[in-house]
Design an enzyme around this catalytic site. Structure first.
Site, mmCIF file in Angstrom:
data_model
loop_
_atom_site.group_PDB
_atom_site.id
_atom_site.type_symbol
_atom_site.label_atom_id
_atom_site.label_comp_id
_atom_site.label_asym_id
_atom_site.label_seq_id
_atom_site.Cartn_x
_atom_site.Cartn_y
_atom_site.Cartn_z
ATOM 1 N N PHE A 153 -2.833 12.974 2.420
ATOM 2 C CA PHE A 153 -3.361 11.983 1.485
ATOM 3 C C PHE A 153 -4.859 11.858 1.802
ATOM 4 O O PHE A 153 -5.248 11.785 2.971
ATOM 5 C CB PHE A 153 -2.650 10.638 1.686
ATOM 6 C CG PHE A 153 -3.053 9.599 0.686
ATOM 7 C CD1 PHE A 153 -2.417 9.509 -0.540
ATOM 8 C CD2 PHE A 153 -4.095 8.719 0.952
ATOM 9 C CE1 PHE A 153 -2.805 8.557 -1.474
ATOM 10 C CE2 PHE A 153 -4.491 7.768 0.019
ATOM 11 C CZ PHE A 153 -3.841 7.683 -1.198
ATOM 12 N N ASP A 219 1.326 9.530 10.005
ATOM 13 C CA ASP A 219 1.173 8.618 8.879
ATOM 14 C C ASP A 219 2.555 8.497 8.219
ATOM 15 O O ASP A 219 3.062 9.464 7.645
ATOM 16 C CB ASP A 219 0.128 9.174 7.901
ATOM 17 C CG ASP A 219 -0.078 8.272 6.691
ATOM 18 O OD1 ASP A 219 0.849 7.535 6.316
ATOM 19 O OD2 ASP A 219 -1.175 8.337 6.091
ATOM 20 N N TYR A 244 3.596 -1.565 1.413
ATOM 21 C CA TYR A 244 3.759 -1.928 -0.003
ATOM 22 C C TYR A 244 4.594 -0.913 -0.770
ATOM 23 O O TYR A 244 4.791 -1.059 -1.972
ATOM 24 C CB TYR A 244 2.393 -2.136 -0.682
ATOM 25 C CG TYR A 244 1.358 -1.061 -0.395
ATOM 26 C CD1 TYR A 244 1.431 0.185 -0.978
ATOM 27 C CD2 TYR A 244 0.293 -1.319 0.471
ATOM 28 C CE1 TYR A 244 0.476 1.157 -0.725
ATOM 29 C CE2 TYR A 244 -0.664 -0.366 0.742
ATOM 30 C CZ TYR A 244 -0.571 0.875 0.146
ATOM 31 O OH TYR A 244 -1.514 1.834 0.422
ATOM 32 N N LYS A 245 5.066 0.133 -0.098
ATOM 33 C CA LYS A 245 5.912 1.109 -0.800
ATOM 34 C C LYS A 245 7.381 0.760 -0.554
ATOM 35 O O LYS A 245 7.918 -0.144 -1.174
ATOM 36 C CB LYS A 245 5.579 2.523 -0.329
ATOM 37 C CG LYS A 245 4.119 2.936 -0.572
ATOM 38 C CD LYS A 245 3.905 4.373 -0.111
ATOM 39 C CE LYS A 245 2.439 4.760 -0.019
ATOM 40 N NZ LYS A 245 1.747 4.827 -1.292
ATOM 41 N N ARG A 386 5.724 12.267 -10.423
ATOM 42 C CA ARG A 386 6.397 11.784 -9.202
ATOM 43 C C ARG A 386 7.398 10.681 -9.558
ATOM 44 O O ARG A 386 7.079 9.756 -10.303
ATOM 45 C CB ARG A 386 5.380 11.177 -8.221
ATOM 46 C CG ARG A 386 4.420 12.108 -7.602
ATOM 47 C CD ARG A 386 3.734 11.478 -6.380
ATOM 48 N NE ARG A 386 3.404 10.058 -6.533
ATOM 49 C CZ ARG A 386 2.956 9.298 -5.545
ATOM 50 N NH1 ARG A 386 2.806 9.789 -4.334
ATOM 51 N NH2 ARG A 386 2.646 8.024 -5.753
HETATM 52 C C1 LIG Z 1 0.156 8.934 3.011
HETATM 53 C C2 LIG Z 1 -0.795 7.815 2.703
HETATM 54 N N1 LIG Z 1 -1.711 7.458 3.607
HETATM 55 C C3 LIG Z 1 -2.592 6.468 3.361
HETATM 56 C C4 LIG Z 1 -2.582 5.783 2.166
HETATM 57 C C5 LIG Z 1 -3.629 4.747 1.885
HETATM 58 O O1 LIG Z 1 -3.352 3.557 2.470
HETATM 59 P P1 LIG Z 1 -4.321 2.277 2.374
HETATM 60 O O2 LIG Z 1 -4.737 2.158 0.961
HETATM 61 O O3 LIG Z 1 -3.413 1.160 2.841
HETATM 62 O O4 LIG Z 1 -5.452 2.456 3.286
HETATM 63 C C6 LIG Z 1 -1.615 6.108 1.208
HETATM 64 C C7 LIG Z 1 -1.558 5.355 -0.055
HETATM 65 O O5 LIG Z 1 -0.800 5.589 -0.952
HETATM 66 C C8 LIG Z 1 -0.711 7.158 1.475
HETATM 67 O O6 LIG Z 1 0.191 7.531 0.579
#
Ligand SMILES: Cc1ncc(COP(=O)(O)O)c(C=O)c1O
Length: 411
Positions: A153, A219, A244-245, A386
């Site tokens: 990500f 992560d 939040y997921k 998705r």
């Molecule tokens: C794998 C992954 N890492 C990090 C994030 C970003 O997280 P944040 O916006 O809380 O920093 C996301 C957001 O969807 C994600 O899917």
């Protein structure tokens, strides 16, 4: 315990509306299977704990989890009583100050961590920074490479690049399974790929990183609350994830940081804010870190979001993440059986998270039409649809409805 519905709430029961989605009572083999699977589903009653708009099949819990019905009433209490009536007394009397660790302890069993090892606060991005810099500092000065999941990500990659510049390391793209050499300080990997839904082998990658003398940061954004993680069992060094997921904490709810118990005493945060000080109210000019999970804190906790998350976690009472995973696999299998598009999510269960990603021409426009017809998923450029399956509130009838609406849109 089933939290009581909120008074004067609109009907957001999640039951399909009258005409938004196709009728499934057509006697087809798939419709019969969906009905049988729903009838046998032990998690099905949990759906009543959530609000999903009528007529909607909500398959975007891998982006923003649905609202548990009881959270608005709790937030009303937090705002009017804890903030309104008690005001500043609530830092102590309502347990606000200790919320980051208390809620961390609620998340810990869901990711296979011991009490006292998880702290909640900040965003995932910020926690990636804390964990990765701390990992590099743990690894020592003679290792000059940070390996980063090549499909990560984006935020992890951006943060890692900055962490590398700050610590004088260089970034090397990494695919789980690649060899790890003696120059590697730290390895940052996504447990489930956000785009393809591919699940990486956390035990094997962690063992390989350790065999090379390096430190791993996972992560868990797309696995926390979706499948067993086993942080302690597999000796993971550091992990971060969002809430939040699949943990349904609400938009922008705070993320979490895990530090392995034997690394807590040497955890050297690059963001040593005052709330991670051993004596925050001593207001000392010099920094002395707190012991344990509080060392991962930075500034004042975002109490409203944090307490919404805490309340949302009530839906896990008596629910095991193993049961959630078992249903998720059957659910995503069933959806894959119902759709005709090619999947980029691996079919093998050990390689699959809790989402299905389908490759599709004009995917952006197709998803727009799906949403207009009540099937909410999302789109990732250039050509990925998705669909996230949250077993707490998604059933087999939903999966079939979504597949049928997709079929209609494509036709
Ligand atoms: C794998 C992954 N890492 C990090 C994030 C970003 O997280 P944040 O916006 O809380 O920093 C996301 C957001 O969807 C994600 O899917």
């Amino acid at each position: 315990m089933k939290p009581a519905p909120v008074q004067s709430e609109p009907d957001l029961s999640g039951r399909p509306g009258p005409s938004a989605v196709p009728d499934l009572s057509d006697g087809s083999a798939l419709a019969r299977r969906a009905a049988e699977l729903d009838a046998a589903d032990e998690l099905a009653p949990l759906r009543e704990l959530f609000t999903v708009a009528p007529g909607t099949v909500y398959l975007d819990g891998n982006s923003l989890g649905a609202l548990p019905r009881h959270v608005p009433a709790r937030m009303q209490e937090v705002i009017t009583h804890e903030w309104g009536a008690l005001g500043i007394r609530s830092w102590e009397e309502s347990g606000w100050w200790t919320a980051p660790e208390r809620i961390g302890d609620r998340i810990a069993p869901l990711v296979g961590a011991a009490p006292g090892t998880v702290v909640v606060g900040d965003s995932t991005s910020v926690n990636v920074f804390k964990a990765l810099v701390a990992a590099v500092r743990t690894a020592g000065d003679d290792r000059d490479e940070i390996l980063v999941d090549a499909e990560t990500f984006p935020t992890d990659g951006y943060i890692a690049a900055s962490a590398a510049r700050m610590t004088g390391r260089r970034i090397v793209p990494y695919a789980p399974g690649d060899p790890i050499g003696p120059r590697t300080a730290a390895v940052l990997v996504n447990h489930v790929d956000y785009r393809t839904g591919r699940l990486h082998d956390l035990p094997a990658v962690t063992a390989a990183v350790h065999a090379a003398g390096a430190v791993v940061v996972w992560d868990l954004c797309h696995s926390a609350g979706a499948l067993p993680v086993g942080l302690a069992a597999h000796g993971v060094d550091f992990a971060v994830g969002c809430t939040y997921k699949y943990l349904n904490g609400g938009p922008g709810s705070p993320a979490f940081l895990y530090v392995r118990p034997d690394l807590q005493a040497s955890f050297d945060s690059p963001l040593p804010g005052w709330t991670s000080h051993v004596d925050p109210f001593g207001m000392e000019p010099g920094y002395t870190p707190a012991d344990g999970a509080p060392r991962g804190r930075v500034g004042t906790p975002d109490i409203l979001s944090m307490l919404a998350l805490e309340s949302a976690l009530d839906v896990w009472e008596g629910v095991s993440v193993e049961a959630v995973r078992a249903k998720s696999l059957v659910l995503t299998d069933f959806f894959l059986e119902c759709v005709s598009l090619g999947s980029v999510t691996p079919a093998a269960p050990e390689l699959r998270g809790s989402q299905v990603s389908l490759r599709c021409e004009n995917a952006g426009a197709v998803m727009k039409e799906l949403i207009a017809r009540g099937v909410v998923g999302d789109f990732r450029p250039p050509d990925i649809l998705r669909f996230g399956f949250t077993p707490l509130y998604v059933g087999f009838g939903d999966a079939l409805r979504a597949a049928r609406v997709l079929g209609e849109v494509l036709a």
